[in-house]
Design an enzyme around this catalytic site. Structure first.
Site, PDB file in Angstrom:
ATOM      1  N   GLY A   1       0.823  -1.212   0.149  1.00  0.00           N
ATOM      2  CA  GLY A   1       0.173   0.055   0.084  1.00  0.00           C
ATOM      3  C   GLY A   1       0.814   1.216   0.116  1.00  0.00           C
ATOM      4  CG  ASP A   2       3.483   2.091   3.241  1.00  0.00           C
ATOM      5  OD1 ASP A   2       2.396   2.612   3.402  1.00  0.00           O
ATOM      6  OD2 ASP A   2       3.933   1.301   4.046  1.00  0.00           O
TER       7      ASP A   2
END
Length: 297
Positions: free
Chosen positions: A243-244
């Site tokens: 997600g990052d």
């Protein structure tokens, strides 16, 4: 000219254990391996943006311990500007992460120095004002997140909030957000519904990206767009920082002037490139890694 990205957020040392399965409450599982790597959503997204080609500055707080030295060095080595990073006496943030052989994980975060990152200095506000894109998450005090978003909005900087982890939002915070990035759990936490309601989110912010794990992403805006952007299929080793990687790359792509649907597809490629490796910041992809998947038929 590279996209100027300022990331306001957390920095943690990630202690990652790999095992055949995740332990249930009261259970001890014999692990396969152990990795210690810098992480934290803010630091990860700053590194992801820098590796994706953004001219990136990180605003956050680290401890006075050995972990803090390592965190600062890792950010700098990735090309992230660290001149304004604060040092707080005591422990840095720590995340204890367990990963099974299917790539699923469980994470416990002890915030440490991240709790001391309260408010913005004049220099930090000036850095936000000079950026093309401001990127925030929710692992630091929410008053600081709100102050950063307000500074960005006042300066005309594009503002992105990755509303992770799910938390109660201060009144008016979403008024300062140009683009909201959430997974299904975070979307439900914001709207209070049983299902991730994109229409309800668009009543609060003008643009939304809903990440769908292995199913890709959904982009919607108030102009009527509502598009599913498929995932890139790869062999998964660890989903920890996917997600990052996605959000950092999205900030860079949007700042470069890409259409947001195309920017989401490019960010999907970043997330897919990340999950092929074990770890957090050490698994984040370079621009070349992203382009190799993005260009795949």
């Amino acid at each position: 000219m590279p996209t100027r990205v300022v990331v306001v957020g957390s920095a943690n040392m990630d202690l990652v254990g790999l095992a055949p399965s995740l332990p249930r409450p009261g259970e001890t599982v014999l692990g396969d391996d152990f990795v210690m790597t810098p992480g934290g959503k803010g630091a990860n997204q700053a590194i992801a943006a820098a590796l994706a080609g953004g001219e990136t500055v990180f605003l956050g707080a680290i401890g006075s311990d050995a972990f803090g030295v390592t965190l600062n060095a890792r950010l700098a080595a990735a090309g992230v500007g660290v001149d304004l990073v604060r040092t707080s006496y005591g422990s840095s943030g720590v995340a204890v992460i367990m990963v099974d052989r299917a790539g699923e994980n469980s994470i416990l975060v002890s915030p440490g120095a991240n709790r001391s990152f309260v408010g913005l200095t004049d220099e930090e506000s000036a850095a936000v004002a000079a950026a093309d894109v401001l990127l925030c998450q929710q692992e630091i005090p929410m008053a600081t997140v709100q102050a950063a978003l307000r500074a960005g909005r006042a300066a005309g900087t594009r503002t992105i909030l990755n509303a992770a982890p799910a938390r109660v939002l201060p009144s008016g915070l979403l008024d300062e957000v140009d683009l909201l990035v959430v997974n299904e759990t975070e979307a439900r936490a914001i709207t209070g519904g049983d299902d991730p309601d994109v229409k309800a989110l668009l009543a609060l912010v003008p643009r939304v990206v809903l990440t769908l794990s292995g199913n890709g992403s959904r982009y919607a805006d108030r102009d009527g767009a509502d598009v599913h952007v498929p995932a890139f299929r790869v062999e998964v080793a660890d989903t920890t920082a996917a997600g990052d990687a996605f959000t950092g790359a999205l900030a860079v792509a949007w700042g470069e002037g890409r259409d947001l649907i195309d920017a989401v597809r490019w960010a999907n490629a970043a997330g897919a490139a990340c999950v092929r490796r074990v770890g957090a910041s050490n698994a984040l992809p370079t621009r070349a890694d992203i382009e190799a998947l993005y260009s795949r038929p």
